[in-house]
Write an enzyme that holds these catalytic residues in place. Sequence first.
Site, PDB file in Angstrom:
ATOM      1  N   ARG A   1      12.145 -32.600   7.255  1.00  0.00           N
ATOM      2  CA  ARG A   1      11.570 -31.049   8.814  1.00  0.00           C
ATOM      3  C   ARG A   1      10.411 -31.214   8.983  1.00  0.00           C
ATOM      4  NH1 ARG A   1      15.301 -27.800   5.390  1.00  0.00           N
ATOM      5  NH2 ARG A   1      17.131 -27.842   6.183  1.00  0.00           N
TER       6      ARG A   1
ATOM      7  N   LYS B   1       5.313 -37.131  22.237  1.00  0.00           N
ATOM      8  CA  LYS B   1       6.884 -37.400  22.319  1.00  0.00           C
ATOM      9  C   LYS B   1       6.582 -38.229  21.950  1.00  0.00           C
ATOM     10  CE  LYS B   1       6.465 -36.040  27.746  1.00  0.00           C
ATOM     11  NZ  LYS B   1       6.873 -37.060  28.910  1.00  0.00           N
TER      12      LYS B   1
ATOM     13  N   GLU C   1      -0.511 -48.324  32.792  1.00  0.00           N
ATOM     14  CA  GLU C   1      -0.185 -47.313  32.554  1.00  0.00           C
ATOM     15  C   GLU C   1      -1.725 -45.960  32.999  1.00  0.00           C
ATOM     16  OE1 GLU C   1       2.317 -45.114  31.917  1.00  0.00           O
ATOM     17  OE2 GLU C   1       3.599 -46.087  30.717  1.00  0.00           O
TER      18      GLU C   1
ATOM     19  N   LYS D   1      -5.260 -37.056  29.923  1.00  0.00           N
ATOM     20  CA  LYS D   1      -3.462 -37.497  29.732  1.00  0.00           C
ATOM     21  C   LYS D   1      -4.239 -35.931  29.034  1.00  0.00           C
ATOM     22  CE  LYS D   1       0.268 -38.183  27.329  1.00  0.00           C
ATOM     23  NZ  LYS D   1       1.152 -39.562  27.020  1.00  0.00           N
TER      24      LYS D   1
ATOM     25  N   GLU E   1       6.086 -30.297  28.732  1.00  0.00           N
ATOM     26  CA  GLU E   1       7.156 -30.542  29.614  1.00  0.00           C
ATOM     27  C   GLU E   1       6.674 -29.563  30.866  1.00  0.00           C
ATOM     28  OE1 GLU E   1       7.405 -35.274  30.124  1.00  0.00           O
ATOM     29  OE2 GLU E   1       8.840 -34.507  32.394  1.00  0.00           O
TER      30      GLU E   1
ATOM     31  N   ARG F   1       3.405 -31.540  32.838  1.00  0.00           N
ATOM     32  CA  ARG F   1       3.232 -33.367  32.447  1.00  0.00           C
ATOM     33  C   ARG F   1       4.590 -33.587  33.160  1.00  0.00           C
ATOM     34  NH1 ARG F   1       2.927 -34.171  26.192  1.00  0.00           N
ATOM     35  NH2 ARG F   1       3.583 -36.164  26.204  1.00  0.00           N
TER      36      ARG F   1
ATOM     37  N   ASN G   1       4.491 -38.678  34.146  1.00  0.00           N
ATOM     38  CA  ASN G   1       5.598 -39.677  34.552  1.00  0.00           C
ATOM     39  C   ASN G   1       5.990 -40.445  35.931  1.00  0.00           C
ATOM     40  OD1 ASN G   1       7.035 -39.438  32.224  1.00  0.00           O
ATOM     41  ND2 ASN G   1       7.719 -37.852  32.938  1.00  0.00           N
TER      42      ASN G   1
ATOM     43  N   HIS H   1       8.237 -43.492  36.544  1.00  0.00           N
ATOM     44  CA  HIS H   1       9.115 -43.939  35.492  1.00  0.00           C
ATOM     45  C   HIS H   1      10.177 -43.329  35.884  1.00  0.00           C
ATOM     46  CE1 HIS H   1       4.652 -43.826  33.427  1.00  0.00           C
ATOM     47  NE2 HIS H   1       5.614 -44.007  32.552  1.00  0.00           N
TER      48      HIS H   1
ATOM     49  N   HIS I   1      12.281 -46.666  34.586  1.00  0.00           N
ATOM     50  CA  HIS I   1      13.166 -46.974  33.748  1.00  0.00           C
ATOM     51  C   HIS I   1      14.712 -47.597  34.340  1.00  0.00           C
ATOM     52  CE1 HIS I   1      11.354 -43.040  31.112  1.00  0.00           C
ATOM     53  NE2 HIS I   1      10.345 -44.464  31.063  1.00  0.00           N
TER      54      HIS I   1
ATOM     55  N   HIS J   1       7.588 -52.695  29.480  1.00  0.00           N
ATOM     56  CA  HIS J   1       7.455 -50.633  30.250  1.00  0.00           C
ATOM     57  C   HIS J   1       7.335 -50.949  31.020  1.00  0.00           C
ATOM     58  CE1 HIS J   1       7.827 -46.525  30.414  1.00  0.00           C
ATOM     59  NE2 HIS J   1       6.320 -46.629  29.695  1.00  0.00           N
TER      60      HIS J   1
HETATM   61  P1  NAD Z   1       5.496 -52.215  22.200  1.00  0.00           P
HETATM   62  O1  NAD Z   1       5.148 -51.042  21.638  1.00  0.00           O
HETATM   63  O2  NAD Z   1       6.626 -53.002  21.915  1.00  0.00           O
HETATM   64  O3  NAD Z   1       4.435 -53.768  21.693  1.00  0.00           O
HETATM   65  C1  NAD Z   1       4.032 -54.495  22.672  1.00  0.00           C
HETATM   66  C2  NAD Z   1       4.695 -56.190  22.085  1.00  0.00           C
HETATM   67  O4  NAD Z   1       2.701 -56.179  21.745  1.00  0.00           O
HETATM   68  C3  NAD Z   1       5.024 -55.873  20.647  1.00  0.00           C
HETATM   69  O5  NAD Z   1       5.696 -57.254  21.216  1.00  0.00           O
HETATM   70  C4  NAD Z   1       4.078 -55.626  19.499  1.00  0.00           C
HETATM   71  O6  NAD Z   1       4.793 -56.450  18.223  1.00  0.00           O
HETATM   72  C5  NAD Z   1       2.496 -56.669  20.079  1.00  0.00           C
HETATM   73  N1  NAD Z   1       1.570 -55.922  19.757  1.00  0.00           N
HETATM   74  C6  NAD Z   1       0.996 -54.424  19.663  1.00  0.00           C
HETATM   75  N2  NAD Z   1      -0.157 -54.756  19.027  1.00  0.00           N
HETATM   76  C7  NAD Z   1      -0.883 -55.748  19.028  1.00  0.00           C
HETATM   77  C8  NAD Z   1      -1.675 -56.720  19.184  1.00  0.00           C
HETATM   78  N3  NAD Z   1      -2.679 -55.817  18.462  1.00  0.00           N
HETATM   79  N4  NAD Z   1      -1.795 -57.731  18.927  1.00  0.00           N
HETATM   80  C9  NAD Z   1      -0.793 -58.841  19.167  1.00  0.00           C
HETATM   81  N5  NAD Z   1       0.495 -58.245  19.782  1.00  0.00           N
HETATM   82  C10 NAD Z   1       0.536 -56.631  19.433  1.00  0.00           C
HETATM   83  O7  NAD Z   1       5.086 -51.742  23.690  1.00  0.00           O
HETATM   84  P2  NAD Z   1       4.232 -50.739  23.929  1.00  0.00           P
HETATM   85  O8  NAD Z   1       3.677 -51.360  25.459  1.00  0.00           O
HETATM   86  O9  NAD Z   1       2.572 -50.625  23.349  1.00  0.00           O
HETATM   87  O10 NAD Z   1       4.742 -49.009  23.864  1.00  0.00           O
HETATM   88  C11 NAD Z   1       5.547 -49.686  25.037  1.00  0.00           C
HETATM   89  C12 NAD Z   1       6.378 -48.694  24.058  1.00  0.00           C
HETATM   90  O11 NAD Z   1       5.595 -46.986  24.085  1.00  0.00           O
HETATM   91  C13 NAD Z   1       8.017 -48.189  25.380  1.00  0.00           C
HETATM   92  O12 NAD Z   1       9.226 -47.701  24.143  1.00  0.00           O
HETATM   93  C14 NAD Z   1       7.655 -47.178  26.231  1.00  0.00           C
HETATM   94  O13 NAD Z   1       9.043 -46.010  25.991  1.00  0.00           O
HETATM   95  C15 NAD Z   1       6.918 -46.309  25.321  1.00  0.00           C
HETATM   96  N6  NAD Z   1       5.769 -44.957  25.871  1.00  0.00           N
HETATM   97  C16 NAD Z   1       5.499 -44.284  25.456  1.00  0.00           C
HETATM   98  C17 NAD Z   1       4.919 -42.709  25.690  1.00  0.00           C
HETATM   99  C18 NAD Z   1       4.502 -41.949  24.845  1.00  0.00           C
HETATM  100  O14 NAD Z   1       3.778 -40.540  26.014  1.00  0.00           O
HETATM  101  N7  NAD Z   1       5.654 -41.307  23.628  1.00  0.00           N
HETATM  102  C19 NAD Z   1       4.240 -43.396  26.587  1.00  0.00           C
HETATM  103  C20 NAD Z   1       4.341 -44.098  27.456  1.00  0.00           C
HETATM  104  C21 NAD Z   1       5.432 -45.420  26.937  1.00  0.00           C
HETATM  105  N1  GLY Z   2       3.814 -41.132  28.975  1.00  0.00           N
HETATM  106  C1  GLY Z   2       4.532 -39.592  29.477  1.00  0.00           C
HETATM  107  C2  GLY Z   2       3.914 -38.169  28.582  1.00  0.00           C
HETATM  108  O1  GLY Z   2       2.814 -38.061  27.674  1.00  0.00           O
HETATM  109  O2  GLY Z   2       4.517 -37.072  29.388  1.00  0.00           O
END
Ligand code: NAD
Ligand code: GLY
Length: 369
Positions: free
Chosen positions: A125, A147, A189, A231, A241, A245, A249, A252, A256, A269
């Site tokens: 939890r 998030k 982003e 942010k 949100e 907030r 997006n 997005h 998406h 993404h």
């Molecule tokens: P990812 O986590 O898939 O990383 C991208 C690629 O780079 C992967 O292959 C990873 O293994 C590699 N990688 C990571 N760091 C590295 C490094 N330093 N050197 C070499 N390779 C490296 O993708 P991302 O773009 O980081 O994140 C996308 C995800 O984030 C999506 O799932 C999206 O929905 C999510 N997201 C969440 C929020 C939130 O607020 N929580 C906001 C935006 C995006």
């Molecule tokens: N990436 C959108 C949010 O964090 O709200």
Amino acid sequence: MNTSDLQTVSIDLAERSYHIAIRGSLFDNPLSYAELPAAHSALIVTNTIVGPLYAERLQRALAGKYPQVHTVVLPDGEAYKTWESLNLIFDALLGHGCDRKTMLFALGGGVVGDMTGFAAASYMRGVPFVQVPTTLLAQVDSSVGGKTAINHPLGKNMIGAFYQPLKVICDLDTLKTLPARELSAGLAEVIKYGPIADMDFLAWLESNMPAALAREPAALAHIVKRSCEIKADVVGQDERESGLRAILNFGHTFGHAIEAGLGYGEWLHGEAVGCGMVMAAHLSQRLGLVDAFFVNRLKTLIQQAGLPVKAPLLAAADNAGRYLELMRLDKKSEAGEIKFVVIAQPGRAAVRSAPDAMVRQVIDACCAG
Ligand code: NAD
Ligand code: GLY
């Protein structure tokens, strides 16, 4: 990297407040973790790409503080942001006898960060966790704001929780190993913060995009800091949100649909968000909110960042209909009505609905290039 110049950004959320530390040479320095609560054990969650690059160094940095430091290595990629991967984290936590004080460390990009956060929110939890983002996208967006989620085959990020980390360590040196395509995805982003909140930042990006693409340390430091500041300001006003907030997006809703329509992982993404911002800007223009000059300015910058600006055709006889169908699944939709983040005026965003016919025109125009 100049290591003397630590920058911090605060996320002000009462008892859930925390700091983002930004600099090179941070993640493998034990001092980065000094103020965290003590615990018997820690679990590093990483993946098959990032683990071999950085996990051992993080493990060494944590060893003085936590008597037991375990590591779980997940498969890499958006396609693995699933229940099965989440369960690997729970398997590791339970298998190592981790307790309620165990500290989780998300070492990786947004996929690892979102899944580790969700695991931390739900194991016993709720256990504490720290974000150690290693992609630009994760440093400027996903590691900040709490998030957390996994994907469902019917929709992206559909299962998750709001759960804040105790700290975010943005080590700019880790961006040196990031593939160029991933750097560009992160810039989507980054660019987002301009039209929704800060046109001066957009202008700065127009002048400094070559420096960003060349990974000049000063440019990256400014990008990560300014993005986190914007942010932090938004999340500080609307953590869960209920309104404001949603502007984070921008791009997005269309993005998406691209990701889900093509199959997760086909477009990154950030690539989908970049193209989605072009589509959302076009919609803003059709709604009479911004002019063609603004749309072209944004499109040019997105292109300059190495991102696609022509929307993909989805495998369906009615391409626009498929986009609409997918967008109705967006979390902002209400009673089947799609809500879009639009640009109300350059530097300010708003949430609006639009007639299907108008959205179809935008999709047709953007798919045609
Ligand atoms: P990812 O986590 O898939 O990383 C991208 C690629 O780079 C992967 O292959 C990873 O293994 C590699 N990688 C990571 N760091 C590295 C490094 N330093 N050197 C070499 N390779 C490296 O993708 P991302 O773009 O980081 O994140 C996308 C995800 O984030 C999506 O799932 C999206 O929905 C999510 N997201 C969440 C929020 C939130 O607020 N929580 C906001 C935006 C995006
Ligand atoms: N990436 C959108 C949010 O964090 O709200």
